[in-house]
Each structure stands twice: as structure tokens, then as C-alpha cells.
Design an enzyme around this catalytic site. Structure first.
Site, PDB file in Angstrom:
ATOM      1  N   HIS A  34      -9.724   1.785   5.016  1.00  0.00           N
ATOM      2  CA  HIS A  34      -8.423   1.839   5.694  1.00  0.00           C
ATOM      3  C   HIS A  34      -8.546   2.780   6.891  1.00  0.00           C
ATOM      4  CE1 HIS A  34      -4.200   2.608   6.477  1.00  0.00           C
ATOM      5  NE2 HIS A  34      -3.925   1.509   5.787  1.00  0.00           N
ATOM      6  N   GLU A  47      -5.883  -4.570  10.386  1.00  0.00           N
ATOM      7  CA  GLU A  47      -4.801  -3.585  10.482  1.00  0.00           C
ATOM      8  C   GLU A  47      -4.954  -2.766  11.756  1.00  0.00           C
ATOM      9  OE1 GLU A  47      -2.986  -2.648   6.421  1.00  0.00           O
ATOM     10  OE2 GLU A  47      -4.678  -1.315   6.667  1.00  0.00           O
ATOM     11  N   GLY A  98       2.896  -1.255   4.167  1.00  0.00           N
ATOM     12  CA  GLY A  98       2.895   0.162   3.797  1.00  0.00           C
ATOM     13  C   GLY A  98       4.321   0.629   3.552  1.00  0.00           C
ATOM     14  N   GLY A 136       2.561   2.131  10.733  1.00  0.00           N
ATOM     15  CA  GLY A 136       3.592   3.175  10.630  1.00  0.00           C
ATOM     16  C   GLY A 136       4.353   3.420  11.910  1.00  0.00           C
ATOM     17  N   GLU A 140      -6.717   5.029   7.960  1.00  0.00           N
ATOM     18  CA  GLU A 140      -6.388   6.432   7.644  1.00  0.00           C
ATOM     19  C   GLU A 140      -7.571   7.135   6.980  1.00  0.00           C
ATOM     20  OE1 GLU A 140      -2.831   5.442   5.569  1.00  0.00           O
ATOM     21  OE2 GLU A 140      -1.867   4.913   7.452  1.00  0.00           O
ATOM     22  N   SER A 181       3.206  -2.297  10.221  1.00  0.00           N
ATOM     23  CA  SER A 181       4.651  -2.461  10.428  1.00  0.00           C
ATOM     24  C   SER A 181       5.176  -3.827   9.976  1.00  0.00           C
ATOM     25  CB  SER A 181       5.019  -2.194  11.890  1.00  0.00           C
ATOM     26  OG  SER A 181       4.707  -0.850  12.219  1.00  0.00           O
ATOM     27  N   ASN A 198       0.860  -1.184   0.000  1.00  0.00           N
ATOM     28  CA  ASN A 198       0.000   0.000   0.000  1.00  0.00           C
ATOM     29  C   ASN A 198       0.897   1.235   0.000  1.00  0.00           C
ATOM     30  OD1 ASN A 198      -1.860   2.008   0.413  1.00  0.00           O
ATOM     31  ND2 ASN A 198      -2.432   1.370   2.487  1.00  0.00           N
ATOM     32  N   TRP A 199       0.988   1.852  -1.162  1.00  0.00           N
ATOM     33  CA  TRP A 199       1.886   3.005  -1.284  1.00  0.00           C
ATOM     34  C   TRP A 199       1.360   4.257  -0.586  1.00  0.00           C
ATOM     35  CZ3 TRP A 199       3.173   2.510  -7.236  1.00  0.00           C
ATOM     36  CH2 TRP A 199       4.168   1.540  -7.400  1.00  0.00           C
ATOM     37  N   LYS A 200       0.065   4.291  -0.297  1.00  0.00           N
ATOM     38  CA  LYS A 200      -0.561   5.484   0.328  1.00  0.00           C
ATOM     39  C   LYS A 200      -0.300   6.716  -0.542  1.00  0.00           C
ATOM     40  CE  LYS A 200      -0.127   3.148   4.713  1.00  0.00           C
ATOM     41  NZ  LYS A 200      -0.058   3.218   6.155  1.00  0.00           N
TER      42      LYS A 200
HETATM   43  P1  13P Z   1       2.887   0.318   7.566  1.00  0.00           P
HETATM   44  O1  13P Z   1       3.394  -0.962   6.938  1.00  0.00           O
HETATM   45  O2  13P Z   1       3.663   1.514   7.176  1.00  0.00           O
HETATM   46  O3  13P Z   1       2.719   0.146   9.038  1.00  0.00           O
HETATM   47  O4  13P Z   1       1.410   0.561   6.969  1.00  0.00           O
HETATM   48  C1  13P Z   1       0.517  -0.497   6.970  1.00  0.00           C
HETATM   49  C2  13P Z   1      -0.689  -0.168   6.208  1.00  0.00           C
HETATM   50  O5  13P Z   1      -1.365   0.797   6.473  1.00  0.00           O
HETATM   51  C3  13P Z   1      -1.041  -1.076   5.100  1.00  0.00           C
HETATM   52  O6  13P Z   1      -2.300  -0.798   4.566  1.00  0.00           O
END
Ligand code: 13P
Length: 251
Positions: A95, A167, A234, A173, A97, A213, A9-11
Site C-alpha cells: 500500500h 491506488e 478506505g 484520502g 502508505e 476516494s 481498508n480500515w487502516k
Molecule cells: P480512501 O478511500 O480514504 O481514499 O483510501 C483508499 C485506500 O487507501 C484504500 O486502500
């Protein structure tokens, strides 16, 4: 048998030239799709490049969100109809976020799940323990609500195709992933919820992923758990070398 599934997931990261460079580095290095399926979830501005790349690759393309209407006067929104037309395979929905910064609710996620399925794509529905206001004595009961709300009115045949991401927001993160036991416990509870909502055939087909993570050190052990069918990465998906290590975990 559920095929393991790994999603990067590049966000809201990378530029178009970085995306093209990243994809170039994956060429001929992806695992056999019969053994491990891989996808990248990208911002809409990169999906044309991604879907073009995926035409000649086992890699699958995912959006990170979409709207629940196919077209119309919805300035700034992304049409599931147009995503499907572009060749997008998956759409990530709910998600944490999106829930935190854009007030996504279980109700709107349910509408989006149906819109994605109606457009012949597969939703990756994300949930964690912060996503229900119901209080339960059993601390793990939290997940029942977001899963059942997201799947309201979804048919048995469609439910079999969906992917669920566990998640925990505290693990996203932060560099601190959930433990192997916590992950298995949560994914098992999600599978039980699907069994209760539908039946064991559906529960056995739905793929449940862990995200938070994930890195090239912990991914393999997490994926070895009975109810964990893959991971969502991520930060670790932003570096081609690290992402390649995660997806090529089967030697
Ligand atoms: P991280 O791997 O940066 O913790 O993010 C996870 C994530 O949100 C995957 O959708």
C-alpha cells in the site's frame, strides 16, 4: 468471468468494540458471494474478531501487511503463517502508505507476495504511478515496474489468484478520485502488463481494483469499466451504512 471484489481498508482506525459493532451491522446485509465478493482489511489486533465473524458470513478477512518470514526473532512483525492459521484469506501488500511511511520496496513486497502465496492466502498488491523511478515518455508506463517486480518468480498458477489494486496516492484520502477514464486506462495497462509477463489466460483471471476516494456515489461507475473488477474503499469503509451501499451496488 471475474467476480467483482470490494475491499474495505480500515487502516489504523476503530477500536475493538467499534469493530464488533460494525460487523454486527453487516449481518444478513452482504451481497451474494457468487455475484460480489467483499472483504475487510484490518489491523492484526482485530483479525481474530474478523476471522471469527467471517466463519459464518460471506465476508472475507484481509490483513493490511505481513512479514516475509513465517516465524523467528522479528520483534513487532506479523507472521503470514500465523495469519493463515487464523483464517485470514487476503493480505494487502505494498500500500502506498506502507511504501511512504515504512520504506517498503518492490523487493520486499516481492518476498511478501511469495510468503503469502506459500501460506495459501491471496495477496492484494497495491501500486500507483509514484512507485517506479524509471522514466518513460508515455506517462502511463509507470505501472509496469512495480507489478513486474512484485510478481518476480511467481508461478503461472499462483499469478492467476492475485489481486492488484491501482491506488493513485494523490487520490487517497483527498476526496478527489481518479476519473473513470484514468482508472480504466491504468487498469487496462496493468492487465496488459500481466499478459506480457504471463499470458492472456492469467491476465483475464487477475482481478484489478481501483482505490482512492471511493464512495457510494462513484463506486458503481468505476466498477462498470471493462478492466476494473472492483474497488478498495478506505474512508468510506469506516461507516457501515456507506460500506453497505457500496457493496450492494447491484440491485
Ligand atoms: P480512501 O478511500 O480514504 O481514499 O483510501 C483508499 C485506500 O487507501 C484504500 O486502500
Amino acid at each position: 468471468m471475474r467476480t467483482p471484489f470490494i475491499v474495505g481498508n480500515w487502516k489504523m482506525n476503530l477500536t475493538l468494540s467499534e469493530v464488533n459493532d460494525f460487523l454486527k451491522q453487516l449481518t444478513d446485509k452482504l451481497p451474494d458471494i457468487k455475484k460480489v465478493e467483499c472483504a475487510i482489511a484490518a489491523s492484526p489486533i482485530f483479525l481474530e474478531s474478523l476471522t471469527n465473524y467471517c466463519k459464518n458470513s460471506p465476508l472475507k478477512a484481509s490483513a493490511e501487511n505481513c512479514f516475509y518470514k513465517d516465524k523467528g526473532a522479528y520483534t513487532g512483525e506479523v507472521s503470514p503463517y500465523a495469519l493463515s492459521d487464523m483464517g485470514v484469506d487476503y493480505v494487502m501488500l505494498g500500500h502506498s502508505e506502507r511504501r511512504k511511511y515504512f520504506n517498503e520496496s518492490n523487493k520486499s513486497i516481492n518476498k511478501k507476495v511469495k510468503a503469502v502465496l506459500n501460506n495459501h492466502m491471496i495477496p492484494i498488491i497495491c501500486c500507483d504511478e509514484t512507485m517506479t523511478k524509471q522514466k518513460h515518455d508515455d506517462h502511463m508506463d509507470w505501472v509496469v515496474n512495480p507489478v513486474s517486480e512484485a510478481l518476480k518468480g511467481v508461478s503461472v498458477s499462483d499469478a492467476k489468484k492475485i489481486v492488484i489494486g491501482y491506488e493513485p496516492s494523490w487520490a487517497i484520502g483527498t476526496g478527489k478520485s481518479a476519473s473513470v477514464n484514468e482508472t480504466q486506462e491504468a487498469c487496462c495497462l496493468i492487465r496488459k502488463t500481466i499478459d506480457e509477463l504471463y499470458n492472456d489466460d492469467v491476465a483475464n483471471q487477475v482481478r484489478i481494483l481501483y482505490g482512492g476516494s471511493v464512495n457510494d456515489k462513484n463506486a458503481q461507475e468505476l466498477m462498470q469499466q471493462k478492466d476494473v473488477d472492483g474497488v478498495l474503499a478506505g474512508t468510506a469503509s469506516l461507516k457501515p451504512k456507506e460500506f453497505l451501499k457500496i457493496i450492494n451496488y447491484i440491485k
